[in-house]
Scaffold this active site. Structure first.
Site, mmCIF file in Angstrom:
data_model
loop_
_atom_site.group_PDB
_atom_site.id
_atom_site.type_symbol
_atom_site.label_atom_id
_atom_site.label_comp_id
_atom_site.label_asym_id
_atom_site.label_seq_id
_atom_site.Cartn_x
_atom_site.Cartn_y
_atom_site.Cartn_z
ATOM 1 N N GLY A 21 0.838 -1.203 0.000
ATOM 2 C CA GLY A 21 0.000 0.000 0.000
ATOM 3 C C GLY A 21 0.862 1.238 0.000
ATOM 4 O O GLY A 21 1.844 1.310 0.734
ATOM 5 N N ASP A 149 0.685 1.591 8.455
ATOM 6 C CA ASP A 149 0.267 0.763 9.589
ATOM 7 C C ASP A 149 1.211 0.857 10.787
ATOM 8 O O ASP A 149 0.857 0.438 11.888
ATOM 9 C CB ASP A 149 0.147 -0.707 9.154
ATOM 10 C CG ASP A 149 -0.992 -0.908 8.173
ATOM 11 O OD1 ASP A 149 -1.945 -0.104 8.211
ATOM 12 O OD2 ASP A 149 -0.932 -1.851 7.377
ATOM 13 N N MET A 195 -7.588 2.543 9.201
ATOM 14 C CA MET A 195 -6.837 1.388 8.698
ATOM 15 C C MET A 195 -6.049 0.739 9.840
ATOM 16 O O MET A 195 -5.769 1.376 10.855
ATOM 17 C CB MET A 195 -5.889 1.822 7.585
ATOM 18 C CG MET A 195 -6.574 2.029 6.246
ATOM 19 S SD MET A 195 -5.388 2.388 4.918
ATOM 20 C CE MET A 195 -6.449 2.165 3.464
ATOM 21 N N LEU A 304 -8.267 7.641 1.238
ATOM 22 C CA LEU A 304 -8.027 9.067 1.499
ATOM 23 C C LEU A 304 -7.013 9.246 2.621
ATOM 24 O O LEU A 304 -6.207 10.162 2.605
ATOM 25 C CB LEU A 304 -9.333 9.800 1.854
ATOM 26 C CG LEU A 304 -10.526 9.702 0.900
ATOM 27 C CD1 LEU A 304 -11.579 10.739 1.276
ATOM 28 C CD2 LEU A 304 -10.133 9.844 -0.547
ATOM 29 N N GLN A 305 -7.080 8.363 3.635
ATOM 30 C CA GLN A 305 -6.212 8.537 4.797
ATOM 31 C C GLN A 305 -4.740 8.283 4.503
ATOM 32 O O GLN A 305 -3.878 8.790 5.191
ATOM 33 C CB GLN A 305 -6.665 7.655 5.960
ATOM 34 C CG GLN A 305 -6.384 6.169 5.834
ATOM 35 C CD GLN A 305 -7.287 5.310 6.722
ATOM 36 O OE1 GLN A 305 -7.039 5.157 7.903
ATOM 37 N NE2 GLN A 305 -8.347 4.771 6.136
#
Lengths: 426, 426
Positions: A21, A149, A195, A304-305
């Site tokens: 990601g 993360d 997330m 978006l985050q």
């Protein structure tokens, strides 16, 4: 922007690839890598779509990009060369892939391999370095940390996290002001889905939005704690009774006592066999509505985050650039199988430095929130968590905006170098 | 911030209230109203939770707030005095409520009533003004425009919309960069749900994120066009085939040929009778997954899009302040039953001014997107729409940030004036 072709008398080729990601600042790392490599007269090839670029021999020649474009990369979110979600298996199981990668590297005189990603990528970089040693091919493999993360071992924090954390804290603070204004006659409960499938770092960052017990977020749900529906609903109810409204932040990875993801309860198939996509926030909102009858709104910021470069943390940006620069230095020094990690030397004033860490200590590990960061009732963060998190969202680093009111994000030409090998079917 | 008490020798009292969904800049309007009123030595009482403050005689004495706090209000999202979702019925059906309002106004010497909201609020302001005239009570009623939905008649645009539009365009541009990076091995389709139950203005604003046909957003779904599932899926499929990915922006208010909201198809009860909350984006994502098999992500920004003061449009901010200032001027001039509206005098260079419009022309009307703003295939915006939208998101107006990395949003004391009437049970 001038598009002059940079002619660099190459001392060898460095291969850089983005993995997993993407984040608001992974391109800032790429920008720092390319800038540092150019200063040392190295040619940089980038993998088109991460490591797949190496397997498919789709190598982007970054020398086509002007210095201005590479600078602009530092304020552009996304993954400029393309990323990938590919987890290579063990050297035994996926040997043809690892061998192909070495073949491609050899064909293009790649001497340094920088893999910018999370713990899977650290693992891949490590395996490639082992195979290269086995084959006697001189290759230095460096992992470069990245993940919103924040779950990489050894490093104090992961580039990408600070900006996503800032987005989370700011968004929750703003939405809370909305809810406060509406609560008397409309929305009383608001649920924000953060997330974090296995670790609650981003949900925890929302805790920075408020300081007092009655300030939003009133409830944070962490994957590190079992989700107990009755306790959750009781907490929402008590908060609405006391404060008049309740803002909940839930990590996407929360699980019930039997180990099942709450997110899965919200999805599945409907009576017609159609896929119902839900998620944690929608599901929790449904439970609040059914059990307590309050009007509820929820948000799923999703990508978006992690792509909100417009709200990047200056601290995070600096660290993303620092690990990129250090990675090139480590590569040239032949520090094979290492990763530049962030070391915190002081909380207040916040001080940090970068040092090399062995990839073995990082690959396939996962750093969850320590117990001391989660409040005893399981619904909030502690002062220790604040001391850790707060410096990471500090400082603003907005991108330049155009006259059209939009950030001036750059797009690369991404021209491939001619292939030198027959296709291998990957 | 100093908390000095402002002693204003009052020339009379102005009552200001916020109504409906709040915005990133409605407090900027409030700030301008209070500043203009103070300059004219007027006392400003604000309704706690909108018009309910008048019904319940819960009147906030704004003179307790320092000049610095009132200035800071201009960069604080939400509704600082509380808003409400209350639609008063006709003068006949809700006569006790209208009469109570006048009683409260009379008890506190309120001579000017400023109601900051959408078309419902314009309607309420109009009715109050009629009743006051009937009773011979000298009251000047002014509507002050506000709505992220941009659906008020007469005015060229609505304060609040420009900032939400900027948030939408920036977020879609950023998320698109994420999708582009991931599409090869992961997410190929991304769906963004924009507010707008009856009008597609915010969804249209997403169109500013890209200029070329193959730039995101590739598909916009408007409530002004019937939703045709087969045509939609065919368009997604063709886009993925051509571009490699597809970014969809859907207005929450899209409807099928039989007039049913698509959003309602995503919700309902599951087999256990539990509420399933879904929405348009989740539902569309499910259809894409089922019919085309692509990996899909979706986002529901919900309140984030209307409270993102950190990403406000400078144009929008100026207009929010201008209508606040004009409202006080109109009030003092006794221009009863009017609203300050934005008039566009030129597209390029963008020029605008404020003029009074009769509330009759605004109350209960709804301005949807003109046909000429929607592309013939129904999936995008035209150049005319761009010319209209683009100036509205122009310019940045970030709030000040603290050393903690968060915007310095202000909270008001919101102290009520002593009640002078017996409670009326509203």
């Amino acid at each position: 922007m001038a598009r002059e072709r940079l002619t660099v008398p190459s001392r060898g080729t460095l291969f850089y690839a983005q993995s997993g990601g993407v984040t608001a600042v992974i391109n800032a790392t790429a920008s720092a890598v390319i800038t540092a490599a150019r200063a040392r007269k190295l040619r940089v090839l980038a993998g088109r779509n991460g490591i797949l670029g190496a397997l498919r021999e789709e190598l982007i020649d970054t020398s086509h990009e002007s210095a201005a474009t590479i600078r602009a990369l530092a304020h552009t979110p996304g993954g400029a060369f393309g990323s990938c979600r590919v987890k290579l298996k063990s050297l035994e199981d996926d040997r043809p892939k690892y061998e192909r990668m070495l073949e491609v590297f050899r064909a293009h005189d790649v001497r340094w391999f920088l893999y910018n990603g999370g713990n899977d990528s650290a693992d891949t970089a490590l395996k490639v370095s082992r195979l290269a040693a086995e084959f006697g091919y001189p290759l230095t493999c460096i992992g470069v940390p990245k993940t919103v993360d924040n779950d990489l071992a050894v490093t104090d924090t992961c580039p990408g996290f600070g900006s996503a954390a800032k987005y989370t804290a700011v968004s929750v603070r703003e939405a809370a002001l909305d809810v406060i204004a509406m609560a008397d006659t409309s929305t009383k409960v608001f649920v924000y889905e953060a997330m974090g499938r296995h670790a609650g770092w981003l949900a925890a960052a929302a805790g920075l939005a408020g300081r007092e017990l009655d300030e939003a977020p009133h409830i944070i749900l962490f994957p590190e704690r079992e989700f107990d529906q009755a306790a959750f609903l009781a907490q929402v109810d008590a908060t609405v009774a006391r404060v008049g409204h309740c803002v909940v932040v839930a990590s996407e990875g929360i699980r019930t006592a039997d180990g099942r993801f709450v997110a899965d309860a919200g999805g599945g198939k409907d009576a017609f066999g159609h896929t119902q996509l839900g998620g944690v926030a929608a599901w929790l909102a449904g439970r609040v509505k059914d059990a307590l009858g309050h009007k509820v709104h929820w948000t799923l910021p999703d990508y978006l985050q992690r792509s909100a470069r417009h709200l990047a943390s200056a601290t995070d940006l600096k660290q993303a650039q620092a690990v990129g620069k250090a990675a090139v230095e480590y590569a040239l020094k032949g520090m094979n199988g290492t990763m530049p990690v962030i070391v915190r030397t002081s909380d207040a004033p916040y001080r940090w430095t970068v040092r090399p860490a062995p990839l073995e200590e990082i690959a396939n590990h996962e750093k969850t929130m320590p117990d001391g960061f989660i409040r005893e009732d399981g619904f909030g963060i502690t002062d220790a968590a604040r001391r850790y998190l707060e410096p990471l969202i500090r400082g603003e680093a907005p991108p330049p905006y155009g006259r059209d009111g939009l950030p001036k994000y750059v797009r690369l030409a991404n021209r491939l170098v001619p292939q030198r090998l027959p296709p291998a079917g990957f």
